[in-house]
Design a protein around this motif. Structure first.
Motif, short mmCIF file in Angstrom:
data_model
loop_
_atom_site.label_atom_id
_atom_site.label_comp_id
_atom_site.label_asym_id
_atom_site.label_seq_id
_atom_site.Cartn_x
_atom_site.Cartn_y
_atom_site.Cartn_z
N ASP A 181 91.23 116.00 -42.72
CA ASP A 181 91.61 116.34 -41.45
C ASP A 181 92.61 117.03 -41.56
OD1 ASP A 181 89.09 114.34 -40.83
OD2 ASP A 181 90.52 113.17 -40.41
N LEU A 222 81.83 104.84 -43.10
CA LEU A 222 82.98 105.47 -43.42
C LEU A 222 83.25 104.86 -44.96
CD1 LEU A 222 85.48 107.60 -42.90
CD2 LEU A 222 86.60 105.44 -41.70
N HIS A 252 85.50 115.64 -46.72
CA HIS A 252 86.67 116.04 -46.06
C HIS A 252 88.13 115.72 -45.37
CE1 HIS A 252 85.92 113.67 -42.65
NE2 HIS A 252 86.70 114.17 -42.01
N TYR A 268 76.14 108.77 -35.22
CA TYR A 268 75.32 109.04 -36.24
C TYR A 268 74.07 108.50 -36.59
CZ TYR A 268 80.16 109.87 -37.84
OH TYR A 268 81.37 110.58 -38.33
N LEU A 296 81.06 110.69 -31.59
CA LEU A 296 80.51 110.20 -32.11
C LEU A 296 79.31 109.52 -32.56
CD1 LEU A 296 82.62 111.37 -34.98
CD2 LEU A 296 81.03 113.01 -34.14
N LEU A 351 91.11 106.45 -35.64
CA LEU A 351 89.47 105.94 -35.78
C LEU A 351 89.57 105.20 -35.62
CD1 LEU A 351 86.27 107.85 -36.73
CD2 LEU A 351 87.35 105.86 -38.21
N PRO A 393 86.99 109.02 -32.91
CA PRO A 393 88.09 109.36 -33.53
C PRO A 393 89.42 110.41 -32.34
CG PRO A 393 86.43 110.92 -34.78
CD PRO A 393 85.78 110.00 -33.46
N HIS A 440 87.27 111.61 -47.34
CA HIS A 440 86.84 110.82 -46.68
C HIS A 440 85.18 111.23 -46.27
CE1 HIS A 440 89.54 111.89 -43.48
NE2 HIS A 440 87.75 112.38 -42.35
N ILE A 447 78.37 113.18 -42.02
CA ILE A 447 79.67 113.93 -42.44
C ILE A 447 79.68 114.31 -43.83
CG2 ILE A 447 82.25 112.58 -41.79
CD1 ILE A 447 82.99 114.03 -39.90
N SER A 455 81.33 105.89 -33.73
CA SER A 455 82.97 106.30 -33.91
C SER A 455 83.31 106.88 -32.85
CB SER A 455 83.34 106.83 -35.44
OG SER A 455 82.69 107.83 -35.74
N ARG A 508 74.50 104.77 -35.38
CA ARG A 508 76.45 104.35 -35.70
C ARG A 508 77.15 104.98 -35.02
NH1 ARG A 508 81.61 106.20 -38.61
NH2 ARG A 508 82.76 104.20 -39.18
N VAL A 513 81.14 109.96 -44.17
CA VAL A 513 80.48 108.84 -43.67
C VAL A 513 78.83 109.84 -43.82
CG1 VAL A 513 79.17 108.02 -41.17
CG2 VAL A 513 81.81 108.52 -41.68
N ARG A 570 86.25 112.54 -30.14
CA ARG A 570 85.53 113.10 -30.14
C ARG A 570 84.40 111.70 -30.19
NH1 ARG A 570 83.88 116.87 -34.88
NH2 ARG A 570 84.09 115.84 -36.36
N PHE A 603 92.27 113.37 -32.18
CA PHE A 603 92.88 113.60 -33.93
C PHE A 603 93.57 114.37 -33.18
CE2 PHE A 603 88.01 114.53 -33.99
CZ PHE A 603 87.97 114.22 -36.04
O1 LIG Z 1 82.72 108.50 -37.79
C1 LIG Z 1 83.60 108.57 -38.76
O2 LIG Z 1 83.54 107.30 -39.16
C2 LIG Z 1 84.71 109.86 -39.47
C3 LIG Z 1 84.65 110.33 -38.61
C4 LIG Z 1 85.27 111.57 -39.16
O3 LIG Z 1 86.40 111.06 -40.11
C5 LIG Z 1 85.79 112.76 -38.00
O4 LIG Z 1 85.29 113.07 -37.12
O5 LIG Z 1 86.34 113.72 -39.09
#
Ligand SMILES: O=C(O)CCC(=O)C(=O)O
Ligand SMILES: [Fe+2]
Length: 350
Positions: free
Chosen positions: A212, A227, A210, A192, A190, A219, A282, A268, A207, A280, A278, A270, A188, A284
Motif C-alpha cells: 500500500d 486475502l 502490491h 471481488y 470493494l 481493512l 479498506p 499482499h 488484486i 471488503s 467477496r 487477493v 473504498r 487508507f
Molecule cells: O480486499 C482486500 O482484502 C485487500 C484490498 C487491498 O489490499 C487494497 O485495496 O489495497
C-alpha cells in the motif's frame, strides 16, 4: 510471536484504552514485532461497533448489486479529476505481468465541498463524494450516513493505532499528531466477483501482489476469504482468514520510508476462488498531504545515511497511484500484452 509462516496475529486493542500499564506494554511489543516481521496484524477490542461494520458491509453489497448503468451514474471517470465514486472492473493492475484485476470499487472520503482548500488545491485527489440519486438507490441517505459514520470512526481508530506505533518506536505517544491533523484518508468499498473456473490461474487476480502507498491501512473483510500476505522467510502466501469484528492493519510504504526500512510494508494480494462473491472495505490513511516525511530520529544510527530523501505525503502517494494506473493504460494499448505470460511465470511467488 509472530513466527515465520504464521498468519498475522489477532491482538486485543482494548488494552490501549485501559489503565493496565503492563498489558499496554505487551500490546506495544506485539505490534512492534509485527511491524518488523511483515507489517501486518489484526485487532479486535477496538471501539468501532460490530453493528456499524455489518451495516456498512450490507451497503457495500447493495451498492454493487446496482446495474452497471446505475453504478455508472456515479462513475469516477465522469469527473476524472478527483478520486471519488465508482471504479469499473479491470481498472487496475497492481502486479506487473498479470491481467486487469477482477474487482470493482467505490471510493469515499471526507464529505467536503468544492470550496474546500483540499479540492481547490487538488490535494491528494480529494473532492466531494459522489452518492447515487435516490431514484436509483432508495434510502441513499442511510447509505451516506452509515458510510460517513464508519469512515470517521475508522479514521479515529487509525489515529489511535498511530499512537501505539509511536510507542513502538520509543517516541512520545503524540509524535504523529501533527502529521495526522488534516489527514487525508480514502475508503473504498470493494467487490471481488468469484474467479471464473476457466480463467488463467497464474494471471488472474482480484488484486495483484502490491504494497500500500500510504501510512497505514485498516481493512474490514466479510466472511469470504481471499486475502493473502507474502511471507519472505518461507516464500509462501499466507491466508488472512476473516475474523468477525476484526480489522486487518498493515503498514504502507510511507511508514517503511519513515522508519528507514526498519518496519515492513508488505506484499499482499487477493485471489477469490471461493465460488462466492467477496466484499471488503479498506481505509487508507495517508496523512496530512503537506507533511514532509523523513527518516525518524531513532531509525538510523549516528552517522548512518537515511535511505530515502524527504518527501511530502502527497508526492509519495501520488507516485504510487501513477505507477499502478499507468500500467493499465499500457496494457490497454496492447504494449504489455506480449510480456504478460513471460513475466508472470517468472514470478517466484505466484
Ligand atoms: O480486499 C482486500 O482484502 C485487500 C484490498 C487491498 O489490499 C487494497 O485495496 O489495497
Ligand atoms: Fe492493499
Amino acid at each position: 510471536m509472530p513466527r515465520a509462516g504464521s498468519a498475522p496475529p489477532i491482538l486485543d486493542f482494548s488494552v490501549f484504552y485501559s489503565n493496565n500499564a503492563s498489558a499496554k506494554e505487551k500490546l506495544v511489543a506485539d505490534v512492534r514485532n509485527c511491524c518488523r516481521h511483515n507489517g501486518f496484524f489484526q485487532i479486535t477490542g477496538h471501539n468501532v461497533p460490530l453493528e456499524l461494520q455489518q451495516k456498512i458491509m450490507e451497503w457495500n453489497k447493495r451498492f454493487f448489486d446496482l446495474s452497471l448503468e446505475e453504478k455508472m451514474t456515479v462513475s469516477k471517470d465522469t469527473t476524472n479529476i478527483w478520486n471519488r465514486g465508482y471504479e469499473l472492473l479491470h481498472s487496475q493492475i497492481l502486479e506487473e505481468g498479470t491481467l486487469p484485476e477482477l474487482k470493482e470499487g467505490f471510493y469515499i472520503g471526507d464529505e467536503i465541498s468544492k470550496s474546500h482548500p483540499y479540492f481547490v488545491n487538488k490535494k491528494l485527489n480529494s473532492g466531494p463524494n459522489m452518492w447515487p440519486d435516490a431514484s436509483i438507490m432508495p434510502n441513499v441517505e442511510d447509505f451516506k450516513s452509515t458510510a460517513l459514520d464508519y469512515y470517521s470512526q475508522v479514521v479515529a481508530l487509525a489515529k489511535d493505532i498511530l499512537k501505539v506505533l509511536a510507542l513502538t518506536l520509543d517516541l512520545d505517544e503524540g509524535w504523529f499528531n501533527e502529521f495526522a491533523t488534516g489527514a487525508v484518508a480514502t475508503m473504498r468499498l470493494l467487490h471481488y466477483p468469484t474467479q471464473p473456473p476457466d480463467s488463467p490461474q497464474k494471471l488472474t487476480r482480484g488484486i495483484g501482489a502490491h504494497t500500500d502507498f500510504g501510512t497505514i491501512t485498516l481493512l474490514l473483510q466479510d466472511r469470504v476469504a481471499g486475502l493473502q500476505v507474502y511471507d519472505y522467510a518461507t516464500k509462501e502466501w499466507l491466508d488472512v482468514k476473516p475474523t468477525l469484528g476484526a480489522f486487518v492493519v498493515n503498514l504502507g510504504n510511507l511508514m517503511m520510508r519513515w522508519t528507514n526500512d526498519k518496519y515492513i510494508s508488505n506484499l499482499h494480494r487477493v485471489i477469490n476462488v471461493s465460488g462466492e462473491e467477496r466484499y471488503s472495505i479498506p481505509v487508507f490513511f495517508s496523512g496530512n498531504p503537506d507533511f514532509v516525511v523523513e527518516c525518524l530520529p531513532n531509525c538510523r544510527k549516528e552517522g548512518e545515511e537515511a535511505k530515502y530523501s524527504p518527501i511530502t505525503v502527497e508526492q509519495a502517494v501520488l507516485d504510487g497511484y501513477a505507477y499502478s494506473y499507468g500500467r493499465v493504460e499500457k496494457f490497454k494499448k496492447g504494449a504489455a500484452k506480449s510480456d504478460i505470460v513471460v513475466q508472470a511465470s517468472e514470478l517466484a511467488v505466484v
